[in-house]
Design a protein around this motif. Sequence first.
Motif, PDB file in Angstrom:
ATOM      1  N   TYR A  66      -5.361   1.092  -7.593  1.00  0.00           N
ATOM      2  CA  TYR A  66      -6.558   1.501  -6.075  1.00  0.00           C
ATOM      3  C   TYR A  66      -8.033   1.898  -6.116  1.00  0.00           C
ATOM      4  O   TYR A  66      -8.865   1.642  -5.320  1.00  0.00           O
ATOM      5  N   PHE A  92     -13.405   4.119   4.903  1.00  0.00           N
ATOM      6  CA  PHE A  92     -12.529   5.542   6.546  1.00  0.00           C
ATOM      7  C   PHE A  92     -13.233   5.722   7.029  1.00  0.00           C
ATOM      8  O   PHE A  92     -12.637   6.212   7.726  1.00  0.00           O
ATOM      9  N   TYR A  94      -5.947  -3.517   3.713  1.00  0.00           N
ATOM     10  CA  TYR A  94      -6.017  -3.310   2.542  1.00  0.00           C
ATOM     11  C   TYR A  94      -5.251  -3.915   0.981  1.00  0.00           C
ATOM     12  O   TYR A  94      -6.068  -5.032   0.308  1.00  0.00           O
ATOM     13  N   ALA A 124      -1.220   4.902  -1.540  1.00  0.00           N
ATOM     14  CA  ALA A 124      -1.791   5.249  -0.287  1.00  0.00           C
ATOM     15  C   ALA A 124      -1.118   5.677   0.641  1.00  0.00           C
ATOM     16  O   ALA A 124      -1.922   6.757   2.200  1.00  0.00           O
ATOM     17  N   GLY A 158       0.448  -0.945  -0.458  1.00  0.00           N
ATOM     18  CA  GLY A 158       0.000  -0.216  -0.015  1.00  0.00           C
ATOM     19  C   GLY A 158       0.973   1.052  -0.060  1.00  0.00           C
ATOM     20  O   GLY A 158       0.642   1.824   0.531  1.00  0.00           O
ATOM     21  N   SER A 181      -9.462   5.898  -3.817  1.00  0.00           N
ATOM     22  CA  SER A 181      -8.359   6.492  -4.059  1.00  0.00           C
ATOM     23  C   SER A 181      -9.288   7.811  -3.667  1.00  0.00           C
ATOM     24  O   SER A 181      -8.543   8.951  -2.337  1.00  0.00           O
ATOM     25  N   GLN A 199      -1.634   8.871   2.824  1.00  0.00           N
ATOM     26  CA  GLN A 199      -1.595   9.390   4.240  1.00  0.00           C
ATOM     27  C   GLN A 199      -0.670  10.001   5.222  1.00  0.00           C
ATOM     28  O   GLN A 199      -0.557  10.799   6.240  1.00  0.00           O
ATOM     29  N   TYR A 236      -5.642   0.658   8.010  1.00  0.00           N
ATOM     30  CA  TYR A 236      -5.939  -0.061   7.102  1.00  0.00           C
ATOM     31  C   TYR A 236      -5.645  -0.354   6.218  1.00  0.00           C
ATOM     32  O   TYR A 236      -5.970  -1.334   5.159  1.00  0.00           O
ATOM     33  N   ILE A 237      -5.230   0.306   5.674  1.00  0.00           N
ATOM     34  CA  ILE A 237      -4.580   0.702   3.672  1.00  0.00           C
ATOM     35  C   ILE A 237      -3.447  -0.272   4.035  1.00  0.00           C
ATOM     36  O   ILE A 237      -3.730  -1.074   3.098  1.00  0.00           O
ATOM     37  N   TYR A 238      -2.481  -0.775   4.773  1.00  0.00           N
ATOM     38  CA  TYR A 238      -1.794  -1.617   4.676  1.00  0.00           C
ATOM     39  C   TYR A 238      -2.442  -2.950   4.735  1.00  0.00           C
ATOM     40  O   TYR A 238      -2.041  -3.730   3.357  1.00  0.00           O
ATOM     41  N   SER A 256      -6.156   4.622  10.399  1.00  0.00           N
ATOM     42  CA  SER A 256      -5.776   4.561   8.828  1.00  0.00           C
ATOM     43  C   SER A 256      -4.437   4.001   7.803  1.00  0.00           C
ATOM     44  O   SER A 256      -4.793   2.818   7.021  1.00  0.00           O
ATOM     45  N   LEU A 313      -9.221   8.272   0.631  1.00  0.00           N
ATOM     46  CA  LEU A 313      -8.461   8.125   1.166  1.00  0.00           C
ATOM     47  C   LEU A 313      -8.446   9.976   0.967  1.00  0.00           C
ATOM     48  O   LEU A 313      -7.577  10.535   2.106  1.00  0.00           O
TER      49      LEU A 313
END
Length: 424
Positions: A130, A398, A191, A93, A90, A135, A97, A187-189, A184, A138
């Motif tokens: 993504y 998110f 996902y 993304a 990720g 996107s 962040q 979660y991004i990692y 966040s 995010l």
Amino acid sequence: MLILLAMLILLFLFTSVPIFISLGLGAFLSVLLLSDTQPMVLIQRLFGGIDQFSLMALPFFILAANLMDGGGLSDRILRFSRALVGHLAGGIALTAQVASMFFGALSGSSPATVIAIGKVMYPELIRGGYGKSFSGGLLASAGAISLIIPPSITLIIFGSVTGVSVGKLFIAGIGAGLVMGFVSIIYIYLYAKREKLPRDKRASGKEVGRTFLQAFWALMIPVIILGGIYTGIFSPTEAAGVSAIYALFVGLFIYRELNFKSIFSICKESAITSAQVLVLVAAAQVLGWVLTRERLPQLVVEVITENIHSAWMFLLVLNIILLLMGMFMEGVAAIIVTAPLVYPAAMALGIDPVHLGVVVIANLAIGMYTPPFGMNIFVTQTITKIGLSEMMPGIFRFLAVNLVGLLLVTYIPELSLFLVNLLN
């Protein structure tokens, strides 16, 4: 009078009258029709409401944010962030962040963060697979963290309305902002790992060092602001002026991306934004005076103390109310309307005033991208051209993640108060 006041404000708001007129005119008409108070008193309150030393920080921080964006600071923050985390699952993304958190620590403006980071990172996110919905969600949510991480305009407003130390609110905002950002990041990692999305090649130590040196002057801004406040070199208000001068110097003489023509344009834009915020503060101070005169804060305290007997339940109810308000009201307006009412009740229940401020701002940060009227949603749409219905699934992803962060900030005060207690 309170019934007429509420009816007038709701009428004005639902007929699309600007918020500052709705608050100020509603209060003025209520007093004029149902009170023997001289209207001149309200005029005095209007000007007196913005005659506060702490509010001088607002135009300076707004100017600093615009100078940073125009002076090339955001681009260098992005390159450094990507060198740090681009190789992780990720990575693209995560860069958006982390860069939003860094830029939030520079500008204190949520929409400015969305624009500065989003216009560069959105094409990269799409190329990375993504999708538009993820996107958009995010970028809208990452930019909202700017409301919490100092220097935050909303923290300054809360401090000016309640009398809580702006310096302590700034320090507490660091911990709360890191918590909201970290949930966040997790979660991004997860996902990206599940979806097997591409990542960058790991940057060499030399590359990390090079991008750090390029971003060094930008990264020094929060250090100067917070370090200066807590070493007693300058107050939070003076720190705002220092940050604006520093951003001007860096953009003009070090990065050399500013010129006198662009500086004039930035100053003009900053003046307009400052006027929009301060006229809202002035109108809301008039409303606050009328509510205090009618003893509404005392009535709210009595109702809460009679029906809510624990700080835990009070914070839960407060979160629900603020989340609902955030769907329809801009953060500054929501603070000015609610803070004078909930602050006395929170003090009666023994809640730390600094912790209260952080909880209020964390709620309103989430409100910045909560449908139907979250400002970051519309700002994100302008730079991504994503339809609202297409963006909603990403927004709700998110939103759910950051509600977890909100609960952590609300019910574990040490997360935000640790640095405050340590420095004191």
